[in-house]
Design an enzyme around this catalytic site. Structure first.
Site: not given
Ligand code: LLP
Length: 418
Positions: A273-274, A342-343, A371
């Site tokens: 499952e790469p 805004c973080e 991802y």
């Protein structure tokens, strides 16, 4: 190996100049190289030549339909973790007999959907899930083919958020308890025990944890065999790492050789499952510098991509190499590359020594194919960016940039507010 390279100081994807794509599709956008995708899939799959196997691409790393279709045409299957992933996989033409389904929280509806689709195997992660699988299968007159996902308690030596094969992690059933669960499952009317599965973590940079896990799983399979439970499929999950910075993970050939040595004629179908190893270095995120500013301590480069587009640096402190799309500066400075959200946690790179950038310059955030888009959100009401694929000297939009209308799609203002 990938096909993002400089030609005359300008970054190209295969034979296409990245600045030219940016001029047309606007920034930010994800960019994938077709040749790299094809090569990575093939190199991984061919590493297991001679072994009966299925390469089930882990589509949580990237679920774009064009990419799924490419791998399905190359003979691959998928590893799914939700009904939504099953929907996308089927839509992309994936063959159900190459679909395996993992995850600790499959709902009854998702189980029914996957049974109706006739997928190859469910990787069951708890005794209660096995009971649920049996019930749902019975209610629609089907049999659920299952593996138990075993937790072998092997340390994958990776980031704690992406370790899955330790006792403290929520995944799978303790390998020492799994034998009894196999015996119970094999007596259930609507369950067919067909496999054992195991995935110990992601971004592994050594083969030894894979081998340690395989050895434990082999013992279990032998014990099951002795008691008349015949295992057909051995699913060893994904997890092979990539180079983001200076990591030196094993190549697919070395990984396959280590497994091969320990498989020793078990006569099983091997399932792999790469995700990351195929996707990460096949894609980049292209962004534009909006502003630069400095105080006594720091240089900040504010770009138009943010943590909602690429969450990995903020979420895991991950390193992504950042390259200028045009190499026109030699003046090296230390900078933080930050986004408009805004973080303070919104950064793509911190304390990076690199050639200074100016307003309007383009940057390439490397190794962002896995991802990256898949974990993006619309936080701060920022529409999700476009995805583009290059093949040779042509580029194709494979997902359009979302619009402001997309942001409010599905929202309903109740009468009492109107
Ligand atoms: N199979 C299972 C059951 C998994 O849980 C995963 C990843 C894979 C396969 C694929 O692993 P890979 O070959 O990509 O390492 N968001 C994180 C990674 C989370 C991985 C979760 N499971 C990141 O950005 O690093």
């Amino acid at each position: 190996m990938h096909f993002f390279e400089y030609k005359d100081q300008e970054l190209y994807c295969e034979d296409t100049n990245i600045s030219e794509i940016a001029g047309k599709v606007k920034t930010p956008f994800y960019l994938y190289s077709h040749a790299t995708l094809e090569r990575h899939f093939r190199v991984f799959d061919e590493a297991f030549r001679g072994i009966d196997h299925i390469t089930c691409f882990s589509m949580k790393s990237n679920s774009n339909g064009a990419i799924l279709k490419l791998f399905s045409q190359a003979g691959g299957g998928v590893d799914i973790v939700s009904g939504g992933e099953l929907y996308r996989a089927l839509k992309a033409g994936m063959s159900p007999d190459k679909i395996v389904y993992s995850g600790v929280g499959k709902t009854a509806e998702e189980i029914e959907y996957a049974l109706e689709a006739d997928i190859l195997m469910f990787n069951a992660e708890s005794p209660q899930e096995i009971i649920r699988l049996n019930e749902v299968a019975g209610s629609i007159g089907k049999k659920a083919r299952i593996a138990i996902r075993v937790n072998p308690d092997v340390d994958p030596q990776t980031h704690p958020y992406i370790s899955t094969g330790l006792k403290e992690n929520k995944f799978g059933i303790d390998i020492n308890k799994s034998f009894d669960e196999y015996v119970k499952a094999s007596k259930m009317d609507n369950i067919e025990v067909t496999g054992v599965s195991c995935h110990i973590g992601s971004q592994l940079t050594r083969v030894s944890p894979f081998v340690d896990a395989l050895k434990k799983v082999k013992e279990l399979i032998a014990r099951l065999d002795d008691s008349g439970i015949k295992i057909k499929n051995l699913d060893l999950g994904g997890g092979l790492g990539v180079t983001y910075n200076d990591e030196k993970p094993p190549l697919p050939d070395e990984y396959a050789a280590a497994l091969r040595e320990n498989l020793g004629g078990m006569g099983l179908t091997l399932i792999l499952e790469p995700g990351r190893v195929i996707m990460a270095n096949s894609g980049i995120l292209v962004a534009k510098v909006l502003y630069t500013k400095a105080n006594e301590d720091k240089n900040f480069t504010v770009v138009d991509a943010a943590m909602n587009d690429l969450a990995r640096p903020s979420l895991y402190g991950s390193y992504h190499s950042v390259k200028p799309v045009k190499m026109d500066s030699t003046d090296v400075i230390n900078m933080d590359i930050v986004g408009p959200i805004c973080e303070s946690g919104d950064f793509l790179a911190k304390n990076r020594e690199m050639a200074s950038l100016k307003q309007g310059d383009l940057i390439a955030v490397m190794s962002a194919g896995a991802y990256g888009f898949a974990m993006s959100s619309t936080y701060n009401s920022r529409p999700r960016v476009a995805e583009v694929m290059v093949k040779g000297h042509k580029y194709y939009t494979i997902r359009e940039r979302e619009t402001y209308e997309d942001l409010v799609k599905g929202e309903i203002i109740p009468d009492f507010i109107k």
